[in-house]
Motif scaffolding. Structure first.
Motif, PDB file in Angstrom:
ATOM      1  N   ALA A   1     -22.387  47.326-140.325  1.00  0.00           N
ATOM      2  CA  ALA A   1     -23.748  48.731-141.544  1.00  0.00           C
ATOM      3  C   ALA A   1     -25.029  48.212-140.562  1.00  0.00           C
ATOM      4  O   ALA A   1     -26.059  48.937-139.909  1.00  0.00           O
ATOM      5  N   ILE A   2     -25.267  46.368-140.281  1.00  0.00           N
ATOM      6  CA  ILE A   2     -26.726  46.347-138.986  1.00  0.00           C
ATOM      7  C   ILE A   2     -26.161  46.990-137.164  1.00  0.00           C
ATOM      8  O   ILE A   2     -27.113  47.237-136.726  1.00  0.00           O
ATOM      9  N   GLY A   3     -24.963  47.324-137.223  1.00  0.00           N
ATOM     10  CA  GLY A   3     -25.048  47.606-136.300  1.00  0.00           C
ATOM     11  C   GLY A   3     -25.262  49.051-135.814  1.00  0.00           C
ATOM     12  O   GLY A   3     -25.558  50.483-135.535  1.00  0.00           O
ATOM     13  N   VAL A   4     -25.060  50.155-137.300  1.00  0.00           N
ATOM     14  CA  VAL A   4     -25.233  51.366-137.048  1.00  0.00           C
ATOM     15  C   VAL A   4     -26.319  51.671-137.587  1.00  0.00           C
ATOM     16  O   VAL A   4     -27.372  52.420-136.941  1.00  0.00           O
ATOM     17  N   GLY A   5     -27.012  50.928-138.087  1.00  0.00           N
ATOM     18  CA  GLY A   5     -28.614  50.673-138.167  1.00  0.00           C
ATOM     19  C   GLY A   5     -29.363  50.694-136.447  1.00  0.00           C
ATOM     20  O   GLY A   5     -30.176  51.308-136.203  1.00  0.00           O
ATOM     21  N   ALA A   6     -28.689  50.230-135.630  1.00  0.00           N
ATOM     22  CA  ALA A   6     -28.875  49.535-134.366  1.00  0.00           C
ATOM     23  C   ALA A   6     -29.242  50.965-133.611  1.00  0.00           C
ATOM     24  O   ALA A   6     -29.917  51.521-133.164  1.00  0.00           O
ATOM     25  N   ALA A   7     -27.626  51.445-133.776  1.00  0.00           N
ATOM     26  CA  ALA A   7     -27.176  52.594-132.530  1.00  0.00           C
ATOM     27  C   ALA A   7     -28.099  54.008-133.781  1.00  0.00           C
ATOM     28  O   ALA A   7     -28.821  54.448-132.277  1.00  0.00           O
ATOM     29  N   ALA A   8     -28.516  53.730-134.256  1.00  0.00           N
ATOM     30  CA  ALA A   8     -29.887  54.707-135.187  1.00  0.00           C
ATOM     31  C   ALA A   8     -31.240  54.514-134.855  1.00  0.00           C
ATOM     32  O   ALA A   8     -31.232  55.674-133.919  1.00  0.00           O
ATOM     33  N   GLY A   9     -31.573  53.315-134.416  1.00  0.00           N
ATOM     34  CA  GLY A   9     -32.856  52.998-133.475  1.00  0.00           C
ATOM     35  C   GLY A   9     -32.498  53.031-132.442  1.00  0.00           C
ATOM     36  O   GLY A   9     -33.895  53.338-132.195  1.00  0.00           O
ATOM     37  N   LEU A  10     -31.537  53.389-131.693  1.00  0.00           N
ATOM     38  CA  LEU A  10     -31.059  53.423-130.159  1.00  0.00           C
ATOM     39  C   LEU A  10     -31.541  54.731-130.256  1.00  0.00           C
ATOM     40  O   LEU A  10     -32.475  55.064-129.252  1.00  0.00           O
ATOM     41  N   VAL A  11     -31.365  55.509-130.564  1.00  0.00           N
ATOM     42  CA  VAL A  11     -31.196  57.082-130.309  1.00  0.00           C
ATOM     43  C   VAL A  11     -33.020  57.037-130.702  1.00  0.00           C
ATOM     44  O   VAL A  11     -33.375  57.755-130.123  1.00  0.00           O
ATOM     45  N   ASN A  12     -33.333  56.807-131.920  1.00  0.00           N
ATOM     46  CA  ASN A  12     -35.084  57.128-132.228  1.00  0.00           C
ATOM     47  C   ASN A  12     -36.016  56.462-131.165  1.00  0.00           C
ATOM     48  O   ASN A  12     -36.728  56.976-130.630  1.00  0.00           O
ATOM     49  N   GLY A  13     -35.463  55.627-130.450  1.00  0.00           N
ATOM     50  CA  GLY A  13     -36.180  54.607-129.525  1.00  0.00           C
ATOM     51  C   GLY A  13     -36.126  55.320-128.334  1.00  0.00           C
ATOM     52  O   GLY A  13     -37.596  55.939-127.399  1.00  0.00           O
ATOM     53  N   LEU A  14     -34.839  55.796-127.820  1.00  0.00           N
ATOM     54  CA  LEU A  14     -34.895  57.105-127.185  1.00  0.00           C
ATOM     55  C   LEU A  14     -35.536  57.903-126.368  1.00  0.00           C
ATOM     56  O   LEU A  14     -35.789  58.368-125.640  1.00  0.00           O
ATOM     57  N   LEU A  15     -35.388  59.025-127.708  1.00  0.00           N
ATOM     58  CA  LEU A  15     -36.082  60.267-128.147  1.00  0.00           C
ATOM     59  C   LEU A  15     -37.471  59.605-128.185  1.00  0.00           C
ATOM     60  O   LEU A  15     -38.583  60.498-127.304  1.00  0.00           O
ATOM     61  N   VAL A  16     -38.389  58.638-128.644  1.00  0.00           N
ATOM     62  CA  VAL A  16     -39.515  58.855-128.375  1.00  0.00           C
ATOM     63  C   VAL A  16     -39.673  58.339-127.098  1.00  0.00           C
ATOM     64  O   VAL A  16     -41.517  58.123-126.412  1.00  0.00           O
TER      65      VAL A  16
END
Length: 334
Positions: A114-129
């Motif tokens: 679950a933490i990995g899923v959150g990290a993946a979503a955070g990575l997407v957000n971070g790269l987009l920003v």
């Protein structure tokens, strides 16, 4: 030897730093006073409010909001926003629950997933920003939609049930009589407070939020740092989603709708500025408990969920107005 980057992170004049600290303290004191007044009022209004069971229930309910709000605070300090926390928390909780039920994972292994899923979503957000340079509001709004859609696709819009009793440890378990969720919240809060106040990572985070261009010219790795901020935030959102699923012993695809309002409100009430560069974890915790007590009191007083949404919205208005007011005062004195 002090580097140019470190100078940039601490480049605020002494007088400005003192005024900013006083402003932070005032925000936290105001929020704490409001929390105390609310607790006193509810203790008279409902005989059930100050019972041990209800207080522990408030603590456990606050855990998810508080943990995710600490993540939101770090993002807000960079002058960003994360609207995807609700859908990402739901996705992480559902995936974690499915890992236990369908793949035979242990609770702890599923929590890591679950933490990995959150990290993946955070990575997407971070790269987009940071790389695509899409405004945080738009980038995370898109992630919010994608995340919610993935939850419904994975589950067929049906909750994940038939989980073992051990799945409830995160959300309902206890350590020495203290809810495990509260212990986790304390650990996360202390860790995040240390990260933001005592490390170079924290100084860079405040520097980026205070003046992005100055931070870039001083050599702070903007892309890498912003990406790391969103990844860490996503990890905490994933943990929060797993705790929420554990509390109800199921993965709920509808979980977290409008959760972003509560966590943004908690951060802003506690002193985090939507203009960036300002905010502390202690203030966020106070804000999170204030929101939780408001919702708990509304339930005890049999106030409709719709009125609760109105109350939270009014609190957000008041907190943002106060943030703008203190910003104007700081600028006028600077």
């Amino acid at each position: 030897m002090t580097t140019t980057v470190e100078h940039a992170a601490d480049a605020t004049r002494p007088g400005d730093r003192v005024r900013e600290r006083l402003s932070n303290a005032l925000s936290e004191l105001t929020a704490a006073t409001a929390l105390i007044v609310l607790i006193v009022a509810l203790s008279f209004a409902s005989p059930h409010f100050l019972t041990a069971d209800n207080l522990f229930n408030i603590g456990a309910q606050t855990a998810v909001i508080a943990i995710i709000a600490t993540a939101q605070t770090m993002v807000i300090i960079t002058k960003g926003i994360d609207l995807s926390v609700g859908s990402v928390a739901a996705l992480a909780g559902v995936v974690g629950a499915m890992a236990v039920r369908d793949l035979g994972f242990s609770l702890w292994a599923a929590t890591a997933v679950a933490i990995g899923v959150g990290a993946a979503a955070g990575l997407v957000n971070g790269l987009l920003v940071s790389v695509a340079r899409i405004p945080p509001f738009i980038a995370t709004l898109g992630t919010m939609s994608v995340g919610r859609g993935l939850v419904f696709i994975i589950t067929g819009a049906v909750g994940v049930y038939s989980l073992p009793e051990s799945f409830q440890i995160l959300g309902n378990g206890e350590i020495l009589g203290i809810p495990f969720a509260i212990v986790l919240t304390a650990v996360v809060a202390v860790g995040m407070a240390f990260l933001l106040s005592q490390t170079r990572f924290g100084r860079y985070t405040y520097a980026i939020g205070s003046n992005l261009e100055a931070a870039r010219r001083s050599g702070i790795p903007i892309v890498g740092h912003l990406t790391a901020v969103y990844v860490i935030a996503g990890m905490l959102v994933g943990l929060g989603g797993m705790i929420a699923a554990s509390r109800v012993n199921s993965g709920q695809p509808n979980y977290g709708i409008a959760l972003e309002l509560d966590v943004i409100a908690a951060a802003v009430i506690g002193g985090a500025s939507l203009f960036g560069g300002q905010g502390r974890i202690i203030g966020t915790l106070i804000g999170a408990f204030l929101i939780a007590v408001v919702r708990n009191g509304a339930v005890l007083m049999d106030v409709s969920i719709h009125y609760q949404m109105v109350i939270v919205g009014l609190i957000i208005w008041a907190a943002v107005y106060f943030d703008q007011y203190r910003r104007r005062r700081l600028e006028s004195r600077g």
